[in-house]
Design a protein around this motif. Sequence first.
Motif, PDB file in Angstrom:
ATOM      1  N   ILE A  65     -15.875   5.013  73.080  1.00 56.16           N
ATOM      2  CA  ILE A  65     -17.118   5.758  73.302  1.00 56.16           C
ATOM      3  C   ILE A  65     -18.281   5.091  72.584  1.00 56.16           C
ATOM      4  O   ILE A  65     -18.085   4.320  71.644  1.00 56.16           O
ATOM      5  CB  ILE A  65     -17.018   7.225  72.815  1.00 56.16           C
ATOM      6  CG1 ILE A  65     -16.772   7.283  71.297  1.00 56.16           C
ATOM      7  CG2 ILE A  65     -15.978   8.000  73.594  1.00 56.16           C
ATOM      8  CD1 ILE A  65     -16.899   8.673  70.698  1.00 56.16           C
ATOM      9  N   ASN A  66     -19.478   5.430  73.016  1.00 53.54           N
ATOM     10  CA  ASN A  66     -20.696   5.095  72.285  1.00 53.54           C
ATOM     11  C   ASN A  66     -21.007   6.276  71.377  1.00 53.54           C
ATOM     12  O   ASN A  66     -20.825   7.433  71.783  1.00 53.54           O
ATOM     13  CB  ASN A  66     -21.869   4.880  73.247  1.00 53.54           C
ATOM     14  CG  ASN A  66     -21.701   3.651  74.096  1.00 53.54           C
ATOM     15  OD1 ASN A  66     -21.318   2.597  73.600  1.00 53.54           O
ATOM     16  ND2 ASN A  66     -21.973   3.772  75.382  1.00 53.54           N
ATOM     17  N   SER A  67     -21.432   6.006  70.162  1.00 51.19           N
ATOM     18  CA  SER A  67     -21.772   7.081  69.240  1.00 51.19           C
ATOM     19  C   SER A  67     -22.795   6.578  68.229  1.00 51.19           C
ATOM     20  O   SER A  67     -22.655   5.473  67.700  1.00 51.19           O
ATOM     21  CB  SER A  67     -20.526   7.584  68.514  1.00 51.19           C
ATOM     22  OG  SER A  67     -20.832   8.643  67.640  1.00 51.19           O
ATOM     23  N   GLN A  68     -23.791   7.379  67.949  1.00 48.84           N
ATOM     24  CA  GLN A  68     -24.794   7.029  66.938  1.00 48.84           C
ATOM     25  C   GLN A  68     -24.238   7.201  65.533  1.00 48.84           C
ATOM     26  O   GLN A  68     -24.687   6.544  64.599  1.00 48.84           O
ATOM     27  CB  GLN A  68     -26.042   7.911  67.108  1.00 48.84           C
ATOM     28  CG  GLN A  68     -26.776   7.682  68.417  1.00 48.84           C
ATOM     29  CD  GLN A  68     -27.310   6.267  68.525  1.00 48.84           C
ATOM     30  OE1 GLN A  68     -27.934   5.744  67.599  1.00 48.84           O
ATOM     31  NE2 GLN A  68     -27.050   5.628  69.657  1.00 48.84           N
ATOM     32  N   THR A  69     -23.261   8.103  65.371  1.00 48.05           N
ATOM     33  CA  THR A  69     -22.709   8.431  64.061  1.00 48.05           C
ATOM     34  C   THR A  69     -21.200   8.236  64.042  1.00 48.05           C
ATOM     35  O   THR A  69     -20.556   8.160  65.093  1.00 48.05           O
ATOM     36  CB  THR A  69     -23.018   9.891  63.683  1.00 48.05           C
ATOM     37  OG1 THR A  69     -22.411  10.752  64.648  1.00 48.05           O
ATOM     38  CG2 THR A  69     -24.520  10.143  63.630  1.00 48.05           C
ATOM     39  N   ALA A  70     -20.638   8.193  62.836  1.00 42.82           N
ATOM     40  CA  ALA A  70     -19.191   8.119  62.626  1.00 42.82           C
ATOM     41  C   ALA A  70     -18.907   8.861  61.328  1.00 42.82           C
ATOM     42  O   ALA A  70     -19.351   8.443  60.258  1.00 42.82           O
ATOM     43  CB  ALA A  70     -18.728   6.673  62.548  1.00 42.82           C
ATOM     44  N   TRP A 128      -6.050  11.676  59.855  1.00 38.25           N
ATOM     45  CA  TRP A 128      -7.332  11.054  59.551  1.00 38.25           C
ATOM     46  C   TRP A 128      -8.121  10.941  60.841  1.00 38.25           C
ATOM     47  O   TRP A 128      -7.597  10.495  61.861  1.00 38.25           O
ATOM     48  CB  TRP A 128      -7.150   9.669  58.936  1.00 38.25           C
ATOM     49  CG  TRP A 128      -8.456   9.136  58.457  1.00 38.25           C
ATOM     50  CD1 TRP A 128      -9.329   8.345  59.136  1.00 38.25           C
ATOM     51  CD2 TRP A 128      -9.072   9.431  57.202  1.00 38.25           C
ATOM     52  NE1 TRP A 128     -10.445   8.105  58.377  1.00 38.25           N
ATOM     53  CE2 TRP A 128     -10.312   8.765  57.183  1.00 38.25           C
ATOM     54  CE3 TRP A 128      -8.690  10.189  56.099  1.00 38.25           C
ATOM     55  CZ2 TRP A 128     -11.172   8.829  56.099  1.00 38.25           C
ATOM     56  CZ3 TRP A 128      -9.548  10.250  55.027  1.00 38.25           C
ATOM     57  CH2 TRP A 128     -10.771   9.579  55.020  1.00 38.25           C
ATOM     58  N   MET A 129      -9.384  11.358  60.785  1.00 35.67           N
ATOM     59  CA  MET A 129     -10.226  11.341  61.972  1.00 35.67           C
ATOM     60  C   MET A 129     -11.571  10.711  61.635  1.00 35.67           C
ATOM     61  O   MET A 129     -12.083  10.908  60.539  1.00 35.67           O
ATOM     62  CB  MET A 129     -10.470  12.767  62.470  1.00 35.67           C
ATOM     63  CG  MET A 129      -9.186  13.492  62.835  1.00 35.67           C
ATOM     64  SD  MET A 129      -9.259  15.267  62.489  1.00 35.67           S
ATOM     65  CE  MET A 129      -9.067  15.305  60.721  1.00 35.67           C
ATOM     66  N   VAL A 130     -12.120   9.985  62.583  1.00 35.17           N
ATOM     67  CA  VAL A 130     -13.505   9.547  62.519  1.00 35.17           C
ATOM     68  C   VAL A 130     -14.155  10.170  63.746  1.00 35.17           C
ATOM     69  O   VAL A 130     -13.844   9.816  64.879  1.00 35.17           O
ATOM     70  CB  VAL A 130     -13.663   8.011  62.509  1.00 35.17           C
ATOM     71  CG1 VAL A 130     -15.139   7.635  62.545  1.00 35.17           C
ATOM     72  CG2 VAL A 130     -12.991   7.421  61.269  1.00 35.17           C
ATOM     73  N   THR A 135     -18.795  17.228  67.965  1.00 36.28           N
ATOM     74  CA  THR A 135     -17.674  17.811  67.234  1.00 36.28           C
ATOM     75  C   THR A 135     -16.406  17.689  68.066  1.00 36.28           C
ATOM     76  O   THR A 135     -16.421  17.926  69.269  1.00 36.28           O
ATOM     77  CB  THR A 135     -17.956  19.303  66.936  1.00 36.28           C
ATOM     78  OG1 THR A 135     -19.183  19.376  66.231  1.00 36.28           O
ATOM     79  CG2 THR A 135     -16.854  19.924  66.109  1.00 36.28           C
ATOM     80  N   ASP A 136     -15.327  17.320  67.432  1.00 37.78           N
ATOM     81  CA  ASP A 136     -14.024  17.135  68.070  1.00 37.78           C
ATOM     82  C   ASP A 136     -14.008  16.021  69.108  1.00 37.78           C
ATOM     83  O   ASP A 136     -13.175  16.000  70.004  1.00 37.78           O
ATOM     84  CB  ASP A 136     -13.499  18.441  68.663  1.00 37.78           C
ATOM     85  CG  ASP A 136     -13.235  19.483  67.585  1.00 37.78           C
ATOM     86  OD1 ASP A 136     -12.862  19.087  66.463  1.00 37.78           O
ATOM     87  OD2 ASP A 136     -13.411  20.677  67.858  1.00 37.78           O
ATOM     88  N   GLU A 137     -14.916  15.063  68.994  1.00 37.62           N
ATOM     89  CA  GLU A 137     -14.912  13.852  69.812  1.00 37.62           C
ATOM     90  C   GLU A 137     -14.575  12.726  68.841  1.00 37.62           C
ATOM     91  O   GLU A 137     -15.417  12.314  68.051  1.00 37.62           O
ATOM     92  CB  GLU A 137     -16.291  13.650  70.435  1.00 37.62           C
ATOM     93  CG  GLU A 137     -16.403  12.391  71.270  1.00 37.62           C
ATOM     94  CD  GLU A 137     -17.803  12.217  71.821  1.00 37.62           C
ATOM     95  OE1 GLU A 137     -17.977  12.436  73.029  1.00 37.62           O
ATOM     96  OE2 GLU A 137     -18.706  11.869  71.034  1.00 37.62           O
TER      97      GLU A 137
END
Length: 151
Positions: A65-70, A128-130, A135-137
């Motif tokens: 995915i593309n994401s501005q945040t992590a 562990w999640m990033v 939310t929840d992506e």
Amino acid sequence: MFVLAKIQLLLTSVVLCSGILLTHHTDCGSLGTIHSIQLEPCHNEPCHITEHTTYTGTVNFTSGINSQTATNKATAEIVGAWPAFTVGQPNACGHGITCPVVKGETYTYTVSVTSPEFKSHARSVAKWMVEGDNTDEFIICFAFPVILGTQ
């Protein structure tokens, strides 16, 4: 012969200190592909998580995915519940993940976490999640067996 024995001992020490590649992990909703996970200072699976010890994970993955945040998130199953653990560095950007995250790019992400105090010794599953922008992506999400607490 003595020199050869010293070299062998040194090489064995380096291997033991380097941690392990986790082979007993499951994907829990990654929107990309996890290629490898290394955890230090674990020497076998399930990893024995000792109180107040700093563990370093290195995850090689390709984002789906593309994401501005992590954003880092962590939890572990304790008596059927999944309480969240405090993550010292909530922002995953800058630790091998460059933000914005780009779909199709491969990253080598490194994170260190100091384990909390445990009330008892128990087998568990850590997760562990990033998380991405939504939310929840999950950019990455993996679960692995652990033993929590002192022996």
